[in-house]
Design an enzyme around this catalytic site. Structure first.
Site, PDB file in Angstrom:
ATOM      1  N   HIS A 143     -21.798 -29.491 -13.563  1.00 52.06           N
ATOM      2  CA  HIS A 143     -23.195 -29.087 -13.387  1.00 52.06           C
ATOM      3  C   HIS A 143     -23.742 -29.717 -12.114  1.00 52.06           C
ATOM      4  O   HIS A 143     -23.488 -30.896 -11.867  1.00 52.06           O
ATOM      5  CB  HIS A 143     -24.021 -29.565 -14.582  1.00 52.06           C
ATOM      6  N   ASP A 187       0.812  -1.230   0.000  1.00 47.61           N
ATOM      7  CA  ASP A 187       0.000   0.000   0.000  1.00 47.61           C
ATOM      8  C   ASP A 187       0.839   1.270   0.000  1.00 47.61           C
ATOM      9  O   ASP A 187       0.342   2.335  -0.344  1.00 47.61           O
ATOM     10  CB  ASP A 187      -0.897   0.032   1.250  1.00 47.61           C
TER      11      ASP A 187
HETATM   12  P1  FAD Z   1      -0.288  -3.156   5.989  1.00 46.09           P
HETATM   13  O1  FAD Z   1      -1.125  -4.361   6.030  1.00 46.09           O
HETATM   14  O2  FAD Z   1      -0.962  -1.843   6.206  1.00 46.09           O
HETATM   15  O3  FAD Z   1       0.856  -3.362   7.043  1.00 46.09           O
HETATM   16  C1  FAD Z   1       1.786  -2.367   7.342  1.00 46.09           C
HETATM   17  C2  FAD Z   1       2.379  -2.673   8.708  1.00 46.09           C
HETATM   18  O4  FAD Z   1       3.501  -1.838   8.908  1.00 46.09           O
HETATM   19  C3  FAD Z   1       1.441  -2.388   9.874  1.00 46.09           C
HETATM   20  O5  FAD Z   1       1.361  -3.496  10.714  1.00 46.09           O
HETATM   21  C4  FAD Z   1       2.095  -1.206  10.593  1.00 46.09           C
HETATM   22  O6  FAD Z   1       1.885  -1.233  11.993  1.00 46.09           O
HETATM   23  C5  FAD Z   1       3.548  -1.427  10.255  1.00 46.09           C
HETATM   24  N1  FAD Z   1       4.371  -0.225  10.337  1.00 46.09           N
HETATM   25  C6  FAD Z   1       4.128   0.978   9.754  1.00 46.09           C
HETATM   26  N2  FAD Z   1       5.154   1.828  10.001  1.00 46.09           N
HETATM   27  C7  FAD Z   1       6.043   1.146  10.743  1.00 46.09           C
HETATM   28  C8  FAD Z   1       7.304   1.471  11.300  1.00 46.09           C
HETATM   29  N3  FAD Z   1       7.885   2.669  11.096  1.00 46.09           N
HETATM   30  N4  FAD Z   1       7.939   0.536  12.040  1.00 46.09           N
HETATM   31  C9  FAD Z   1       7.403  -0.689  12.232  1.00 46.09           C
HETATM   32  N5  FAD Z   1       6.213  -1.057  11.708  1.00 46.09           N
HETATM   33  C10 FAD Z   1       5.560  -0.158  10.970  1.00 46.09           C
HETATM   34  N6  FAD Z   1      -7.416  -6.119   0.722  1.00 46.09           N
HETATM   35  C11 FAD Z   1      -7.723  -7.260   0.079  1.00 46.09           C
HETATM   36  O7  FAD Z   1      -6.967  -7.687  -0.797  1.00 46.09           O
HETATM   37  N7  FAD Z   1      -8.859  -7.966   0.374  1.00 46.09           N
HETATM   38  C12 FAD Z   1      -9.740  -7.536   1.313  1.00 46.09           C
HETATM   39  O8  FAD Z   1     -10.742  -8.186   1.563  1.00 46.09           O
HETATM   40  C13 FAD Z   1      -9.445  -6.339   2.009  1.00 46.09           C
HETATM   41  N8  FAD Z   1     -10.287  -5.878   2.958  1.00 46.09           N
HETATM   42  C14 FAD Z   1      -9.958  -4.742   3.634  1.00 46.09           C
HETATM   43  C15 FAD Z   1     -10.856  -4.274   4.592  1.00 46.09           C
HETATM   44  C16 FAD Z   1     -10.571  -3.117   5.298  1.00 46.09           C
HETATM   45  C17 FAD Z   1     -11.542  -2.624   6.339  1.00 46.09           C
HETATM   46  C18 FAD Z   1      -9.350  -2.421   5.054  1.00 46.09           C
HETATM   47  C19 FAD Z   1      -9.002  -1.193   5.842  1.00 46.09           C
HETATM   48  C20 FAD Z   1      -8.464  -2.865   4.094  1.00 46.09           C
HETATM   49  C21 FAD Z   1      -8.767  -4.031   3.367  1.00 46.09           C
HETATM   50  N9  FAD Z   1      -7.922  -4.510   2.369  1.00 46.09           N
HETATM   51  C22 FAD Z   1      -8.245  -5.650   1.689  1.00 46.09           C
HETATM   52  C23 FAD Z   1      -6.670  -3.812   2.009  1.00 46.09           C
HETATM   53  C24 FAD Z   1      -5.468  -4.526   2.682  1.00 46.09           C
HETATM   54  O9  FAD Z   1      -5.663  -4.558   4.073  1.00 46.09           O
HETATM   55  C25 FAD Z   1      -4.184  -3.795   2.350  1.00 46.09           C
HETATM   56  O10 FAD Z   1      -4.068  -3.653   0.950  1.00 46.09           O
HETATM   57  C26 FAD Z   1      -2.989  -4.579   2.865  1.00 46.09           C
HETATM   58  O11 FAD Z   1      -3.061  -4.760   4.255  1.00 46.09           O
HETATM   59  C27 FAD Z   1      -1.684  -3.858   2.515  1.00 46.09           C
HETATM   60  O12 FAD Z   1      -0.619  -4.612   2.992  1.00 46.09           O
HETATM   61  P2  FAD Z   1       0.781  -3.952   3.351  1.00 46.09           P
HETATM   62  O13 FAD Z   1       1.659  -5.082   3.747  1.00 46.09           O
HETATM   63  O14 FAD Z   1       1.218  -3.060   2.273  1.00 46.09           O
HETATM   64  O15 FAD Z   1       0.513  -3.001   4.606  1.00 46.09           O
END
Ligand code: FAD
Ligand code: NAD
Length: 467
Positions: free
Chosen positions: A445, A313
Site C-alpha cells: 500500500h 505473425d
Molecule cells: P516481424 O517483427 O514482422 O519480423 C519479420 C522480419 O522478417 C522483418 O524484419 C522482415 O524484414 C523479415 N523478412 C520478411 N521476409 C523476409 C525474407 N524473405 N528474407 C529475409 N527477411 C525477411 N506487439 C506487441 O506485443 N506489443 C506491442 O506493443 C506492439 N505494438 C505494435 C505497434 C505497431 C504499430 C505494429 C505494426 C505492431 C505492433 N505489435 C506489437 C505487433 C508486433 O510488432 C508483431 O507481433 C511482431 O513484430 C511479430 O514478430 P515476428 O518476428 O513474427 O515478425
C-alpha cells in the site's frame, strides 16, 4: 557454401529470439534479414517506436492538462513533432543495435538480404547490391512476420491514406485524423495524435472498439477516449477513401445503410495485419499456406516439410511480439529434443492507451458463450488511494472466476500501468490460482496492485474492502 544446423529467416522478435536460443543450445545458427537493421516490425515500425511516441505525447498531454493541478505552472508548452520523431528514431536505432550486439555475442551469422528457398535444405540470400549467398542448412525457422492489411476502397497511398509505418514518421500534427479500425493500432496511434491536439475520428466496422477484448474494457476505454476528444463511428462500412490533394474524403455506410461522408487531413488504415511470405518461394520447399495466407503448422510449429518450422505473425494466433518470442524459444528447444510448452490462453494482451488496457485468459463473453458458470469481481481504480495521489483515477479491474472451483479464468483491466499489473494475474493463472488466492496475498500500500486484490475479493463472496 556456408553450412548451418539452423537458419532463421526474419529478425523480428520471433526470429532473433529463436536465433539466440538455438545458439545457446549449441546449434550453428544463421539469421537472414532483408533490411539493414535487425528487430523486424516490432523494433523498427511497431512496438518500440509506437511506445516512444506514446510516451512523448503523454508527457505533452500531462504538461498541458494535468501539471497545473499538481501545482506546476508551465507556459508556452508546444509539441515539436520533429523532435519527437527524432527521439523515437534514436530509441529505435539503439534498440536495433542491441539486437546486433546480441547476435555477435552469441556467434550468430547474420546475412542481410532477401531469403528464398531453393529447396528444403538450401536457401539463397540476395543482398541489396544483388550479390548472392547460398546457405545449406539442416533445419529452418520461417519468421517473416506480417504487413498492414487493407480492404478494397481503402488502399493506402502512403501520403494521405497511411498505415502505421507512415503514422510513426509524421512531419506535422494533423488537425484532423480519420482512423479506419478501432483496434490496437488505431487506438494507440490515434492517442498519440489526439494528445497532441489532433481531432481523431475512428470508423469501426464492429459495434464496439477493441471488439476481441472483454466487453467491459471496450466500454470503459471508449468512455476514456471520448473524454480525450475521440469520436467513434461504430457499425460503419467503409466504401472508399480518396486523397483529395490537401486531405482525405471517406465514404461509409452506417448501420441504417445511409451514406456518411467524413473529411480530414489524413486517414490511418488500421484494419489488421496479414502474414508476409512474398519472395520466400515456399513452393520450392513444398510448404503450404492457408486461405488467410498463414503458413500452416502443427502443434509443434512444424510445417508440412518436417525440417522447416514457422513462428510469429506468419502463423496462426495473436500477432504479438511476446507470442512470437515464446514460439521462437519453443521451436529451438523442440529441435534440441526438449519438451517445451506454450499455454496460448495465458498470452497477455495490452493496449497502450492511458490508462492502459490489459487482459489475460478468457473474456466474459467467451465464457458465457461456452456455457461456463462464472462469478465476476470488479473494482474501480478511483477507489484506490494511489490513484487519487497520482490523479490517475480512470479505469476498472475485472476478475472472472469459476463459480464452482473459484479458479481464475480471466482478468481484464483498464488501469494505470495495467501492462505491468497484468503479470500478477498471468503468474497466478499459470499456477491455476483461485480468486481467493489473490485476495489473500498481501499487496503493498499504496499501489495500483491493490485494485487486483480488491477485484479478487469482490469475486470471492463480494467482500471487497474499500468500496
Ligand atoms: P516481424 O517483427 O514482422 O519480423 C519479420 C522480419 O522478417 C522483418 O524484419 C522482415 O524484414 C523479415 N523478412 C520478411 N521476409 C523476409 C525474407 N524473405 N528474407 C529475409 N527477411 C525477411 N506487439 C506487441 O506485443 N506489443 C506491442 O506493443 C506492439 N505494438 C505494435 C505497434 C505497431 C504499430 C505494429 C505494426 C505492431 C505492433 N505489435 C506489437 C505487433 C508486433 O510488432 C508483431 O507481433 C511482431 O513484430 C511479430 O514478430 P515476428 O518476428 O513474427 O515478425
Ligand atoms: P486489430 O485486429 O487490433 O484491429 C483492427 C480493427 O479494425 C478491428 O476493430 C476490426 O473490427 C476493424 N476492422 C476490420 N475491418 C474493418 C473495416 N473494413 N472497416 C472498419 N473497421 C474494420 O488490428 P490492428 O489494430 O491493425 O493491429 C494489427 C496487429 O498488430 C494486431 O493483431 C495487434 O495484436 C498487433 N498490435 C499489437 C499492439 C499491442 O500489443 N499493444 C499494438 C499494435 C499492434
Amino acid at each position: 557454401m556456408s553450412t548451418y544446423d539452423i537458419t532463421i529467416i526474419g529478425s523480428g522478435p520471433g526470429g532473433y529470439v529463436a536465433a539466440i536460443r538455438c545458439a545457446q543450445l549449441g546449434m550453428k545458427t544463421a539469421l537472414i534479414e532483408k533490411y539493414n537493421t535487425l528487430g523486424g516490425t516490432c523494433l523498427n515500425v511497431g512496438c518500440i517506436p509506437s511506445k516512444a511516441l506514446l510516451d512523448s505525447s503523454e508527457h505533452f498531454h500531462n504538461a498541458t492538462h494535468n501539471f497545473d493541478q499538481h501545482g506546476i505552472d508551465v507556459t508556452g508548452v508546444k509539441a515539436n513533432i520533429e523532435q519527437m520523431v527524432k527521439r523515437k528514431n534514436d530509441v529505435v536505432s539503439q534498440t536495433c543495435a542491441g539486437v546486433k550486439f546480441l547476435m555477435d555475442k552469441n556467434d550468430i551469422d547474420v546475412h542481410h538480404g532477401l531469403g528464398s528457398f531453393v529447396d528444403k535444405n538450401t536457401i539463397k540470400v540476395v543482398a541489396e547490391d544483388k550479390s548472392e549467398t547460398t546457405i545449406s542448412t539442416k533445419n529452418v525457422i520461417i519468421a517473416t512476420g506480417s504487413k498492414p492489411n487493407f480492404f478494397p476502397g481503402m488502399e493506402p497511398d502512403k501520403k494521405r491514406i497511411i498505415t502505421s509505418t507512415e503514422a510513426l514518421n509524421m512531419r506535422e500534427i494533423p488537425k484532423k485524423l480519420l482512423v479506419i479500425g478501432g483496434g490496437v493500432i488505431g487506438l494507440e496511434l490515434g492517442s498519440v495524435f489526439g494528445r497532441l491536439g489532433t481531432k481523431v475520428e475512428v470508423v469501426e466496422f464492429a459495434n464496439r472498439i477493441v471488439p476481441t477484448m472483454d466487453g467491459t474494457m471496450s466500454k470503459e476505454l471508449a468512455k476514456v477516449l471520448k473524454k480525450e476528444g475521440f469520436k467513434f463511428h461504430l457499425q460503419h462500412k467503409v466504401q472508399s477513401v480518396t486523397n483529395t490533394g490537401k486531405g482525405v474524403k471517406l465514404t461509409a455506410l452506417n448501420k441504417k445503410d445511409e451514406e456518411v461522408v467524413l473529411e480530414a487531413d489524413y486517414c490511418l488504415v488500421a484494419v489488421g495485419r496479414k502474414p508476409f511470405t512474398a519472395g520466400l518461394e515456399l513452393e520450392n520447399a513444398g510448404i503450404k499456406t492457408n486461405e488467410r495466407g498463414q503458413i500452416e503448422v502443427n502443434q509443434n510449429l512444424q510445417t508440412n516439410t518436417p525440417n522447416i518450422y514457422a513462428i510469429g505473425d506468419v502463423v496462426r494466433g495473436a500477432m504479438l511480439a511476446h507470442k512470437a518470442e515464446e514460439e521462437g524459444v519453443f521451436v529451438a528447444e523442440q529441435i534440441a529434443g526438449q519438451k517445451p510448452h506454450i499455454d496460448y490462453n495465458l498470452i497477455p494482451g495490452v493496449v497502450y492507451t492511458w490508462p492502459e488496457v490489459a487482459s489475460v485468459g478468457k473474456t466474459e463473453e467467451e465464457l458465457k458463450a461456452a456455457g461456463k458458470e462464472i462469478k465476476i469481481g470488479q473494482f474501480p481504480i478511483k477507489a484506490l488511494g494511489r490513484a487519487r495521489a497520482s490523479m490517475d483515477i480512470l479505469g476498472t479491474i475485472k476478475v472472472i472466476a469459476d463459480s464452482v472451483t473459484d479458479e481464475l479464468l480471466g482478468v481484464h483491466m483498464i488501469a494505470p500501468r495495467a501492462a505491468d499489473l497484468i503479470m500478477e494475474a498471468v503468474v497466478a493463472m499459470e499456477y491455476r490460482a483461485s480468486a481467493e488466492d489473490i485476495a489473500r496475498i498481501c499487496h503493498p500500500h499504496p499501489t495500483y496492485s491493490e485494485g487486483v486484490k480488491e477485484a479478487a475479493l469482490a469475486a470471492t463472496e463480494d467482500r471487497a474492502l474499500h468500496i
